[in-house]
Design a protein around this motif. Structure first.
Motif, PDB file in Angstrom:
ATOM      1  N   GLU A 119       0.825  -1.208   0.000  1.00 28.37           N
ATOM      2  CA  GLU A 119       0.000   0.000   0.000  1.00 28.37           C
ATOM      3  C   GLU A 119       0.860   1.260   0.000  1.00 28.37           C
ATOM      4  O   GLU A 119       0.556   2.232  -0.700  1.00 28.37           O
ATOM      5  N   MET A 120       1.930   1.260   0.766  1.00 28.14           N
ATOM      6  CA  MET A 120       2.787   2.441   0.832  1.00 28.14           C
ATOM      7  C   MET A 120       3.627   2.594  -0.439  1.00 28.14           C
ATOM      8  O   MET A 120       3.933   3.715  -0.839  1.00 28.14           O
ATOM      9  N   VAL A 121       3.997   1.501  -1.070  1.00 29.19           N
ATOM     10  CA  VAL A 121       4.682   1.590  -2.370  1.00 29.19           C
ATOM     11  C   VAL A 121       3.760   2.259  -3.379  1.00 29.19           C
ATOM     12  O   VAL A 121       4.178   3.161  -4.115  1.00 29.19           O
ATOM     13  N   LEU A 122       2.501   1.845  -3.396  1.00 32.66           N
ATOM     14  CA  LEU A 122       1.527   2.461  -4.290  1.00 32.66           C
ATOM     15  C   LEU A 122       1.330   3.941  -3.953  1.00 32.66           C
ATOM     16  O   LEU A 122       1.344   4.798  -4.838  1.00 32.66           O
ATOM     17  N   ALA A 123       1.179   4.247  -2.676  1.00 35.92           N
ATOM     18  CA  ALA A 123       0.979   5.638  -2.254  1.00 35.92           C
ATOM     19  C   ALA A 123       2.181   6.507  -2.619  1.00 35.92           C
ATOM     20  O   ALA A 123       2.015   7.642  -3.073  1.00 35.92           O
ATOM     21  N   SER A 124       3.384   5.981  -2.443  1.00 28.95           N
ATOM     22  CA  SER A 124       4.568   6.782  -2.781  1.00 28.95           C
ATOM     23  C   SER A 124       4.651   7.010  -4.282  1.00 28.95           C
ATOM     24  O   SER A 124       5.055   8.096  -4.712  1.00 28.95           O
ATOM     25  N   GLY A 125       4.268   6.027  -5.071  1.00 32.57           N
ATOM     26  CA  GLY A 125       4.249   6.211  -6.523  1.00 32.57           C
ATOM     27  C   GLY A 125       3.260   7.287  -6.947  1.00 32.57           C
ATOM     28  O   GLY A 125       3.580   8.146  -7.778  1.00 32.57           O
ATOM     29  N   ILE A 126       2.074   7.259  -6.360  1.00 34.19           N
ATOM     30  CA  ILE A 126       1.065   8.283  -6.663  1.00 34.19           C
ATOM     31  C   ILE A 126       1.558   9.647  -6.199  1.00 34.19           C
ATOM     32  O   ILE A 126       1.440  10.641  -6.920  1.00 34.19           O
ATOM     33  N   LEU A 127       2.127   9.689  -5.008  1.00 30.18           N
ATOM     34  CA  LEU A 127       2.606  10.956  -4.446  1.00 30.18           C
ATOM     35  C   LEU A 127       3.726  11.541  -5.300  1.00 30.18           C
ATOM     36  O   LEU A 127       3.780  12.756  -5.513  1.00 30.18           O
TER      37      LEU A 127
ATOM     38  N   GLY B 257       5.543  17.904  -6.184  1.00 27.04           N
ATOM     39  CA  GLY B 257       6.849  18.388  -6.606  1.00 27.04           C
ATOM     40  C   GLY B 257       7.882  18.247  -5.504  1.00 27.04           C
ATOM     41  O   GLY B 257       9.065  18.416  -5.724  1.00 27.04           O
ATOM     42  N   ASP B 258       7.418  17.958  -4.296  1.00 24.77           N
ATOM     43  CA  ASP B 258       8.323  17.824  -3.154  1.00 24.77           C
ATOM     44  C   ASP B 258       9.048  16.494  -3.202  1.00 24.77           C
ATOM     45  O   ASP B 258       8.597  15.538  -3.829  1.00 24.77           O
ATOM     46  N   GLY B 259      10.163  16.436  -2.482  1.00 27.01           N
ATOM     47  CA  GLY B 259      10.908  15.197  -2.390  1.00 27.01           C
ATOM     48  C   GLY B 259      10.108  14.133  -1.660  1.00 27.01           C
ATOM     49  O   GLY B 259       9.512  14.400  -0.620  1.00 27.01           O
ATOM     50  N   VAL B 260      10.072  12.936  -2.236  1.00 25.36           N
ATOM     51  CA  VAL B 260       9.349  11.813  -1.642  1.00 25.36           C
ATOM     52  C   VAL B 260      10.325  10.648  -1.518  1.00 25.36           C
ATOM     53  O   VAL B 260      11.045  10.327  -2.454  1.00 25.36           O
ATOM     54  N   HIS B 261      10.344  10.044  -0.340  1.00 25.09           N
ATOM     55  CA  HIS B 261      11.189   8.878  -0.119  1.00 25.09           C
ATOM     56  C   HIS B 261      10.355   7.792   0.549  1.00 25.09           C
ATOM     57  O   HIS B 261       9.619   8.059   1.498  1.00 25.09           O
ATOM     58  N   LEU B 262      10.488   6.575   0.056  1.00 25.01           N
ATOM     59  CA  LEU B 262       9.778   5.434   0.629  1.00 25.01           C
ATOM     60  C   LEU B 262      10.758   4.603   1.443  1.00 25.01           C
ATOM     61  O   LEU B 262      11.806   4.203   0.939  1.00 25.01           O
ATOM     62  N   ALA B 263      10.423   4.364   2.690  1.00 24.13           N
ATOM     63  CA  ALA B 263      11.153   3.417   3.532  1.00 24.13           C
ATOM     64  C   ALA B 263      10.245   2.197   3.661  1.00 24.13           C
ATOM     65  O   ALA B 263       9.479   2.073   4.614  1.00 24.13           O
ATOM     66  N   ALA B 264      10.294   1.322   2.654  1.00 21.06           N
ATOM     67  CA  ALA B 264       9.357   0.202   2.564  1.00 21.06           C
ATOM     68  C   ALA B 264       9.439  -0.714   3.773  1.00 21.06           C
ATOM     69  O   ALA B 264       8.412  -1.220   4.241  1.00 21.06           O
TER      70      ALA B 264
ATOM     71  N   ARG C  22       9.729  -0.003   6.680  1.00 16.70           N
ATOM     72  CA  ARG C  22       8.997   0.603   7.797  1.00 16.70           C
ATOM     73  C   ARG C  22       7.567   0.966   7.424  1.00 16.70           C
ATOM     74  O   ARG C  22       6.875   1.578   8.227  1.00 16.70           O
ATOM     75  N   GLN C  23       7.153   0.680   6.194  1.00 21.89           N
ATOM     76  CA  GLN C  23       5.842   1.087   5.683  1.00 21.89           C
ATOM     77  C   GLN C  23       5.648   2.589   5.886  1.00 21.89           C
ATOM     78  O   GLN C  23       4.604   3.045   6.338  1.00 21.89           O
ATOM     79  N   THR C  24       6.681   3.364   5.529  1.00 19.49           N
ATOM     80  CA  THR C  24       6.681   4.795   5.779  1.00 19.49           C
ATOM     81  C   THR C  24       7.033   5.558   4.514  1.00 19.49           C
ATOM     82  O   THR C  24       7.953   5.178   3.786  1.00 19.49           O
ATOM     83  N   ILE C  25       6.296   6.647   4.275  1.00 25.38           N
ATOM     84  CA  ILE C  25       6.611   7.585   3.200  1.00 25.38           C
ATOM     85  C   ILE C  25       7.083   8.873   3.862  1.00 25.38           C
ATOM     86  O   ILE C  25       6.417   9.402   4.757  1.00 25.38           O
ATOM     87  N   TYR C  26       8.203   9.362   3.402  1.00 24.52           N
ATOM     88  CA  TYR C  26       8.676  10.681   3.816  1.00 24.52           C
ATOM     89  C   TYR C  26       8.415  11.621   2.648  1.00 24.52           C
ATOM     90  O   TYR C  26       8.753  11.314   1.510  1.00 24.52           O
ATOM     91  N   PHE C  27       7.790  12.748   2.927  1.00 21.27           N
ATOM     92  CA  PHE C  27       7.498  13.708   1.867  1.00 21.27           C
ATOM     93  C   PHE C  27       7.837  15.113   2.337  1.00 21.27           C
ATOM     94  O   PHE C  27       8.044  15.343   3.521  1.00 21.27           O
TER      95      PHE C  27
ATOM     96  N   GLN D 204      -6.003   4.901  -0.530  1.00 23.69           N
ATOM     97  CA  GLN D 204      -4.987   5.745  -1.152  1.00 23.69           C
ATOM     98  C   GLN D 204      -5.413   7.209  -1.124  1.00 23.69           C
ATOM     99  O   GLN D 204      -4.613   8.102  -0.854  1.00 23.69           O
ATOM    100  N   LEU D 205      -6.696   7.456  -1.376  1.00 23.36           N
ATOM    101  CA  LEU D 205      -7.232   8.816  -1.309  1.00 23.36           C
ATOM    102  C   LEU D 205      -7.097   9.376   0.108  1.00 23.36           C
ATOM    103  O   LEU D 205      -6.758  10.551   0.295  1.00 23.36           O
ATOM    104  N   ARG D 206      -7.330   8.531   1.093  1.00 23.58           N
ATOM    105  CA  ARG D 206      -7.185   8.953   2.489  1.00 23.58           C
ATOM    106  C   ARG D 206      -5.746   9.361   2.783  1.00 23.58           C
ATOM    107  O   ARG D 206      -5.495  10.401   3.389  1.00 23.58           O
ATOM    108  N   VAL D 207      -4.796   8.571   2.334  1.00 23.07           N
ATOM    109  CA  VAL D 207      -3.377   8.894   2.541  1.00 23.07           C
ATOM    110  C   VAL D 207      -3.033  10.205   1.839  1.00 23.07           C
ATOM    111  O   VAL D 207      -2.386  11.082   2.420  1.00 23.07           O
ATOM    112  N   LEU D 208      -3.483  10.368   0.600  1.00 24.26           N
ATOM    113  CA  LEU D 208      -3.185  11.593  -0.140  1.00 24.26           C
ATOM    114  C   LEU D 208      -3.876  12.806   0.475  1.00 24.26           C
ATOM    115  O   LEU D 208      -3.328  13.911   0.452  1.00 24.26           O
TER     116      LEU D 208
END
Length: 176
Positions: A38-46, A51-58, A60-65, A124-128
């Motif tokens: 789910e977080m891989v998908l969310a990071s791809g959408i994000l 335009g901000d930097g996005v990093h996925l720490a898979a 940890r199931q964590t997206i840094y934005f 995914q909409l909730r995360v975004l």
């Protein structure tokens, strides 16, 4: 007077019940893997919409934005925030419906696929929404409003819509 013996379920119906049961068990046992997906998908959408930097720490199931800005934030998918717990009851109910009425196997499987996709899209909409509110209102207020109010509203309304869609698709009569 002849007695009507109950018919044995068709092999495809039995197979569908077993597969749905296995998927339900896999969601519980492999919840960490599911949350990572789910977080891989969310990071791809994000990455596509931000335009901000996005990093996925898979791991940890964590997206840094917002990396490189003053409002960098890490968002972790916890076990209670995953869409797995909305998909799980659909799988169980679908398996029971097929076990009780094998003739509707195809309808139930299609309805499950559509409803599960809707639940995943809603999550995914909730995360975004949460990411957008954090960007807009800042980390404290954005997270509070995104997690407690708007994020919950998106989940409840979207989950209810997916449930209605599942019931409607799986129980409607085929056109003559």
């Amino acid at each position: 007077m002849a007695l009507a013996l109950p018919r044995r379920p068709a092999p495809h119906a039995r197979l569908a019940v077993v597969v749905l049961g296995a998927l339900a068990a896999a969601l519980v046992i492999g919840n960490r893997f599911y949350r990572t997906a789910e977080m891989v998908l969310a990071s791809g959408i994000l990455r596509l919409v931000s335009g901000d930097g996005v990093h996925l720490a898979a791991h940890r199931q964590t997206i840094y934005f917002g990396l490189g800005s003053d409002t960098a934030f890490g968002l972790r998918m916890s076990p209670e925030c995953t869409s797995a717990f909305l998909v799980l009851p659909l799988l169980v109910v679908g398996a029971v419906m097929i076990a009780l009425r094998p003739a509707i196997t195809r309808r139930v499987v299609v309805a499950l696929a559509v409803a599960a996709a809707a639940v995943i899209a809603v999550n995914q909409l909730r995360v975004l929404t949460l990411v957008g509110l954090i960007d807009w209102l800042g980390t404290d207020r954005g997270y509070h409003w995104g997690h407690t109010l708007l994020g919950s509203m998106v989940s409840v309304i979207g989950g209810a819509a997916a449930l209605v869609l599942f019931v409607w698709l799986s129980t409607r009569r085929a056109r003559s």
